[in-house]
Design a protein around this motif. Structure first.
Motif, short mmCIF file in Angstrom:
data_model
loop_
_atom_site.label_atom_id
_atom_site.label_comp_id
_atom_site.label_asym_id
_atom_site.label_seq_id
_atom_site.Cartn_x
_atom_site.Cartn_y
_atom_site.Cartn_z
N GLU A 87 -65.76 4.89 0.56
CA GLU A 87 -64.85 5.54 -0.38
C GLU A 87 -64.15 4.52 -1.26
OE1 GLU A 87 -62.23 8.41 1.38
OE2 GLU A 87 -63.68 8.92 2.92
N THR A 88 -63.67 4.97 -2.41
CA THR A 88 -62.89 4.14 -3.32
C THR A 88 -61.59 4.89 -3.63
OG1 THR A 88 -64.07 5.06 -5.22
CG2 THR A 88 -64.89 2.98 -4.34
N PRO A 89 -60.66 4.89 -2.69
CA PRO A 89 -59.44 5.69 -2.85
C PRO A 89 -58.54 5.23 -4.01
CG PRO A 89 -59.24 4.24 -0.97
CD PRO A 89 -60.65 4.13 -1.46
N VAL A 90 -57.88 6.22 -4.61
CA VAL A 90 -56.88 5.97 -5.66
C VAL A 90 -55.52 6.09 -5.00
CG1 VAL A 90 -55.90 6.83 -7.81
CG2 VAL A 90 -58.38 6.87 -7.47
N LEU A 91 -54.69 5.08 -5.21
CA LEU A 91 -53.36 5.05 -4.60
C LEU A 91 -52.29 5.08 -5.68
CD1 LEU A 91 -53.91 2.27 -1.91
CD2 LEU A 91 -53.78 4.73 -1.53
N ALA A 92 -51.55 6.16 -5.74
CA ALA A 92 -50.39 6.25 -6.64
C ALA A 92 -49.28 5.37 -6.07
CB ALA A 92 -49.92 7.69 -6.75
N PRO A 93 -48.32 4.95 -6.89
CA PRO A 93 -47.21 4.15 -6.37
C PRO A 93 -46.53 4.88 -5.19
CG PRO A 93 -47.16 4.16 -8.76
CD PRO A 93 -48.22 5.15 -8.34
N GLY A 94 -46.25 4.13 -4.12
CA GLY A 94 -45.59 4.69 -2.96
C GLY A 94 -46.49 5.37 -1.96
N THR A 95 -47.82 5.36 -2.18
CA THR A 95 -48.73 6.01 -1.24
C THR A 95 -49.55 4.97 -0.48
OG1 THR A 95 -50.52 6.27 -2.85
CG2 THR A 95 -48.92 8.08 -2.69
N SER A 96 -50.14 5.43 0.65
CA SER A 96 -50.95 4.56 1.50
C SER A 96 -52.27 5.25 1.80
CB SER A 96 -50.25 4.28 2.83
OG SER A 96 -49.03 3.62 2.60
#
Length: 96
Positions: A87-96
């Motif tokens: 997978e290539t996850p997208v992380l918004a600010p403040g997420t893990s």
């Protein structure tokens, strides 16, 4: 790895590696897995729980990985590749 080995790391296990680069924190916990180990044959299996957190102000995407794993004898193994566990996850600010 499959999911059963990712679950052996608990939140209270000590973090063995913790680093922040350009607002992205990577924390790693290692856990000995006795069911997959054979100490008499000098075979020791460890599972790794990796948490990637976006502490920055911009959205980020994990595109590739490069892990450097050093065992107690000083032997080094490098793991490189696209994404992580496919997978290539997208992380918004403040997420893990």
């Amino acid at each position: 790895f499959n999911d059963e080995f990712w679950l052996v790391a608990r939140e209270d296990d000590p973090i063995v590696s913790d680093t922040v680069t350009r607002g992205i924190r990577v924390q790693v916990r290692s856990v000995f897995v006795p069911e997959r180990s054979a100490p008499r044959e000098q075979h020791f299996f460890f599972a790794y729980h990796v948490r990637i957190s976006n502490e920055g102000a911009e959205t980020a995407q994990l595109l590739s990985r490069h892990w450097v794993i050093t065992n107690a004898d000083g032997d080094v193994q490098e793991v490189r590749g696209p994404g992580v566990i496919g997978e290539t996850p997208v992380l918004a600010p403040g997420t893990s």
